[in-house]
Design a protein around this motif. Structure first.
Motif, mmCIF file in Angstrom:
data_model
loop_
_atom_site.group_PDB
_atom_site.id
_atom_site.type_symbol
_atom_site.label_atom_id
_atom_site.label_comp_id
_atom_site.label_asym_id
_atom_site.label_seq_id
_atom_site.Cartn_x
_atom_site.Cartn_y
_atom_site.Cartn_z
ATOM 1 N N TYR A 180 -65.995 107.592 61.529
ATOM 2 C CA TYR A 180 -66.468 108.731 62.223
ATOM 3 C C TYR A 180 -65.448 108.629 63.260
ATOM 4 O O TYR A 180 -64.371 107.768 63.541
ATOM 5 C CB TYR A 180 -67.914 108.152 63.078
ATOM 6 N N TYR A 181 -65.591 110.261 63.865
ATOM 7 C CA TYR A 181 -64.556 110.057 64.550
ATOM 8 C C TYR A 181 -65.331 110.222 66.086
ATOM 9 O O TYR A 181 -66.748 111.214 66.227
ATOM 10 C CB TYR A 181 -64.147 111.439 64.000
ATOM 11 N N GLY A 182 -64.517 110.478 67.472
ATOM 12 C CA GLY A 182 -65.265 111.224 68.349
ATOM 13 C C GLY A 182 -64.108 112.010 69.305
ATOM 14 O O GLY A 182 -62.195 111.976 69.118
ATOM 15 N N SER A 183 -64.571 112.657 70.121
ATOM 16 C CA SER A 183 -63.664 113.412 71.199
ATOM 17 C C SER A 183 -63.439 112.927 71.666
ATOM 18 O O SER A 183 -63.626 112.158 72.138
ATOM 19 C CB SER A 183 -64.387 115.340 71.176
ATOM 20 N N THR A 184 -62.045 112.763 72.296
ATOM 21 C CA THR A 184 -60.953 112.537 73.247
ATOM 22 C C THR A 184 -60.956 113.624 74.214
ATOM 23 O O THR A 184 -60.347 113.109 75.566
ATOM 24 C CB THR A 184 -59.963 111.870 72.848
ATOM 25 N N LYS A 185 -61.405 114.692 74.334
ATOM 26 C CA LYS A 185 -61.238 116.085 75.307
ATOM 27 C C LYS A 185 -61.253 115.170 77.373
ATOM 28 O O LYS A 185 -60.479 115.326 77.473
ATOM 29 C CB LYS A 185 -62.090 116.773 75.199
ATOM 30 N N LEU A 186 -62.102 114.783 77.108
ATOM 31 C CA LEU A 186 -62.884 114.066 78.815
ATOM 32 C C LEU A 186 -62.188 112.562 78.209
ATOM 33 O O LEU A 186 -62.358 112.286 79.964
ATOM 34 C CB LEU A 186 -63.794 114.478 78.810
ATOM 35 N N TRP A 187 -61.482 112.017 77.634
ATOM 36 C CA TRP A 187 -61.456 110.576 78.139
ATOM 37 C C TRP A 187 -60.037 109.876 79.444
ATOM 38 O O TRP A 187 -59.343 111.084 79.161
ATOM 39 C CB TRP A 187 -60.341 109.831 76.647
ATOM 40 N N GLN A 188 -60.256 109.113 80.175
ATOM 41 C CA GLN A 188 -59.471 109.139 81.415
ATOM 42 C C GLN A 188 -58.628 108.389 80.668
ATOM 43 O O GLN A 188 -58.923 106.718 81.064
ATOM 44 C CB GLN A 188 -60.282 109.012 81.954
ATOM 45 N N GLY A 189 -57.360 108.736 81.221
ATOM 46 C CA GLY A 189 -56.519 107.783 80.971
ATOM 47 C C GLY A 189 -55.828 107.385 81.867
ATOM 48 O O GLY A 189 -56.123 107.224 83.225
ATOM 49 N N SER A 190 -54.122 107.006 81.808
ATOM 50 C CA SER A 190 -53.263 106.633 82.769
ATOM 51 C C SER A 190 -52.517 107.854 83.539
ATOM 52 O O SER A 190 -52.336 106.973 84.501
ATOM 53 C CB SER A 190 -52.329 105.889 82.083
ATOM 54 N N ASN A 191 -52.898 108.984 83.210
ATOM 55 C CA ASN A 191 -51.637 109.927 83.765
ATOM 56 C C ASN A 191 -53.337 110.257 84.668
ATOM 57 O O ASN A 191 -54.235 110.998 84.290
ATOM 58 C CB ASN A 191 -52.111 111.356 82.815
ATOM 59 N N ILE A 192 -52.969 109.994 85.833
ATOM 60 C CA ILE A 192 -54.033 110.414 87.067
ATOM 61 C C ILE A 192 -54.489 111.903 87.193
ATOM 62 O O ILE A 192 -55.455 112.588 87.771
ATOM 63 C CB ILE A 192 -54.277 109.414 88.355
ATOM 64 N N GLU A 193 -53.104 113.017 87.101
ATOM 65 C CA GLU A 193 -52.627 114.245 86.884
ATOM 66 C C GLU A 193 -54.423 114.507 86.149
ATOM 67 O O GLU A 193 -55.185 115.635 86.466
ATOM 68 C CB GLU A 193 -51.979 115.076 86.361
ATOM 69 N N TYR A 194 -55.017 114.167 85.179
ATOM 70 C CA TYR A 194 -56.238 114.858 84.167
ATOM 71 C C TYR A 194 -57.401 113.980 84.340
ATOM 72 O O TYR A 194 -58.440 114.923 83.740
ATOM 73 C CB TYR A 194 -55.541 114.307 82.995
ATOM 74 N N ASN A 195 -57.667 113.044 84.802
ATOM 75 C CA ASN A 195 -58.612 112.400 86.264
ATOM 76 C C ASN A 195 -59.755 112.697 85.871
ATOM 77 O O ASN A 195 -59.110 113.720 87.422
ATOM 78 C CB ASN A 195 -58.330 110.526 85.780
ATOM 79 N N ASN A 196 -60.917 112.725 86.251
ATOM 80 C CA ASN A 196 -61.890 113.376 87.541
ATOM 81 C C ASN A 196 -62.340 114.480 87.072
ATOM 82 O O ASN A 196 -63.268 114.746 88.062
ATOM 83 C CB ASN A 196 -62.029 112.531 88.595
ATOM 84 N N GLN A 197 -62.301 115.259 86.328
ATOM 85 C CA GLN A 197 -61.886 116.973 86.503
ATOM 86 C C GLN A 197 -62.375 117.257 84.744
ATOM 87 O O GLN A 197 -62.197 116.384 83.641
ATOM 88 C CB GLN A 197 -60.746 117.588 86.367
ATOM 89 N N GLN A 198 -63.650 117.563 84.947
ATOM 90 C CA GLN A 198 -64.475 118.105 83.807
ATOM 91 C C GLN A 198 -64.787 119.472 83.829
ATOM 92 O O GLN A 198 -65.259 120.720 84.872
ATOM 93 C CB GLN A 198 -65.988 117.640 83.954
ATOM 94 N N PRO A 199 -63.775 120.566 83.220
ATOM 95 C CA PRO A 199 -63.729 122.035 82.880
ATOM 96 C C PRO A 199 -65.907 122.287 82.839
ATOM 97 O O PRO A 199 -65.620 122.028 81.751
ATOM 98 C CB PRO A 199 -62.765 122.121 81.848
ATOM 99 N N LEU A 200 -65.792 123.691 83.644
ATOM 100 C CA LEU A 200 -66.776 124.730 82.748
ATOM 101 C C LEU A 200 -66.491 126.020 82.517
ATOM 102 O O LEU A 200 -67.260 126.933 82.077
ATOM 103 C CB LEU A 200 -67.201 124.499 83.984
ATOM 104 N N VAL A 201 -65.313 126.910 83.192
ATOM 105 C CA VAL A 201 -65.304 127.475 82.293
ATOM 106 C C VAL A 201 -63.401 127.756 82.846
ATOM 107 O O VAL A 201 -62.834 127.148 83.009
ATOM 108 C CB VAL A 201 -65.207 128.898 83.942
ATOM 109 N N ARG A 202 -62.551 128.385 81.535
ATOM 110 C CA ARG A 202 -61.658 128.212 81.181
ATOM 111 C C ARG A 202 -61.439 129.744 80.611
ATOM 112 O O ARG A 202 -62.580 130.035 79.795
ATOM 113 C CB ARG A 202 -61.331 127.107 80.180
#
Length: 478
Positions: free
Chosen positions: A353-375
């Motif tokens: 099985y696979y898992g979506s990694t779109k929202l995984w939190q990594g070492s680059n803080i530029e992308y952490n704690n942010q959750q898209p609702l409108v794009r």
């Protein structure tokens, strides 16, 4: 009556909404230390900031957009996952078993929390009416504009869950549209009436946000200046496009979508942000394309609970995607190896099985704690669906695909597509684009599809409408 400075319980509306064991009557009689008087709250600029921050913070809860209303419950309903065990928060939603006790509890809590957030938005608007003079005119307009936008945003998602689709039940009763703080029960409005009220609130928000810092480039405070974490002017226009689509008003939907696109404020993600060697440093958000995001500081814990195998939370809630479903979503037989969304945003979990990694939190803080609702990609899809010529529609769609890794040689050809095939191609991009964001199920409902792909139980259109809780029926006399 006393009000909490951020999130408050309240009475009236459709139900006695209680976030604990305190009854509505007791709430009116008590004043816990964590509350402040209403007039004290709005005596300073910080009070307005706290109230607005509280509503946005509430949206980050697991029971709302932190999980249930994005990658969790709504994507489970969209059949994006497969279950290896008969357990977890979303297993019974996957099977549309709304009478299951877990489903009933989650749905009742969503209803309560959404109307709680609406009540606090109305408290903010009341505070602005009575004490807004402590703010500058521009600050007051921004707070008021965001409040109207939040009220519309929350009611729209309630409508998409608890009301029929516009195409199948425009004149049928759906949900209450609550615009004031009152002990009186708000009646159920028709789907059409609710959409009109949503559009009216969004139009007022647009007017108030005409000088939004996202347009002018200047802000009086850092709080107001962080516009992607707020329902800014372009987020409001994008929501209007989404709502007009739901109402099947393609002319207005196209105009709103094009305004956002033509602003050029939300450029496409570039190849170097996607094709990194490490998932930790990859831009899973397509951040430059995001119009409105939540600043969700609980995202690491939530994504580890639902999206990462081997964490301390156990495997019962892990959201698995089967190879077959993944290949079906991304049309692997035709486009295997091209689509960035397929190649870079899934990792293998246990077994096959696979898992979506779109929202995984990594070492680059530029992308952490942010959750898209409108794009902005949704605006391109809306433009494709509403375009007045097939040439324009195909161009909008091909532009999106080219910015998802597709070679120009794979462009869809106008002459090879019937109108029906073009609409099918647009739907396929919705399914690919919004994994982890909950929009696919709502797209299916808007289109009133008779079947959903990859269902494991027979599907009925009745599953598009969530049942009201027994408590709501009792207190609201529904």
């Amino acid at each position: 009556m006393k009000y909490k400075s951020i999130i408050t319980r309240f009475c009236g509306m459709a139900i006695c909404l209680v976030l604990g064991t305190t009854s509505c009557q007791n709430w009116l009689d008590v004043s816990p230390e964590s509350e402040v008087k209403y007039d004290d709250l709005f005596s300073t600029k910080n009070g307005f900031k706290d109230q607005l921050t509280g509503v946005y913070t509430k949206l980050c809860d697991e029971g709302l957009y932190g999980a249930h209303l994005t990658y969790g419950m709504v994507d489970a309903l969209g059949q994006q996952y497969v279950w290896t065990q008969e357990m977890g928060n979303y297993y019974h939603f996957w099977r549309f078993e709304y009478k299951n006790s877990t489903c009933e509890s989650i749905m009742a809590n969503i209803w309560a929390q959404m109307y709680n957030a609406i009540a606090n938005t109305n408290i903010l608007l009341k505070g602005l009416d009575e004490y807004g003079s402590v703010l500058s005119t521009n600050e007051e307009n921004i707070y008021r504009g965001e409040a109207y936008a939040l009220r519309a945003f929350l009611h729209f998602d309630l409508l998409r869950m608890y009301g029929k689709s516009y195409v199948s039940g425009a004149n049928e009763k759906s949900i209450p549209y609550v615009t004031s703080i009152s002990k009186n029960v708000t009646p159920l409005y028709t789907v059409s009436d609710v959409l009109d009220k949503i559009i009216a609130d969004l139009k007022e928000a647009s007017r108030l946000l005409e000088n939004d810092p996202i347009k002018t480039g200047s802000a009086t405070t850092d709080f107001i200046g962080t516009r992607k974490w707020h329902l800014n002017y372009y987020a409001v226009r994008a929501l209007m496009a989404r709502v007009y689509m739901y109402k099947n008003d393609k002319e207005n939907a196209l105009a709103c979508a094009k305004e956002v696109i033509d602003s050029e404020k939300f450029p496409w993600i570039t190849n170097d942000k996607v094709t990194t060697t490490s998932r930790d440093t990859r831009d899973g958000l397509f951040k430059s394309e995001c119009i409105f995001m939540l600043n969700n500081r609980s995202l690491k814990n939530l994504t580890e609970k639902y999206m990462k195998e081997g964490t301390s939370y156990g495997s019962g809630n892990i959201l698995h995607v089967s190879p077959e479903v993944k290949d079906d979503i991304f049309e692997a037989a035709t486009y295997g190896g091209y689509d960035w969304r397929d190649n870079y945003y899934f990792e293998q979990l246990d077994g096959n099985y696979y898992g979506s990694t779109k929202l995984w939190q990594g070492s680059n803080i530029e992308y952490n704690n942010q959750q898209p609702l409108v794009r902005v990609s949704e605006m391109w899809l809306i433009a494709a669906e509403c375009a007045t010529s097939k040439t324009d529609a195909v161009n909008y769609l091909n532009t999106l695909r080219q910015h998802r890794g597709f070679d120009a040689s794979l462009d869809l050809k106008e002459e090879n597509l019937t109108d029906e095939q073009l609409q099918t191609a647009i739907g396929k991009e919705y399914r690919k684009e919004f994994i982890g964001e909950g929009q696919w199920f709502f797209y299916c409902k808007r289109k009133d599809l008779a079947e959903l792909p990859n269902t494991t139980v027979p599907f009925s259109k009745a599953y598009y409408v969530f049942p009201l809780s027994d408590q709501e029926k009792e207190y609201g006399n529904r």
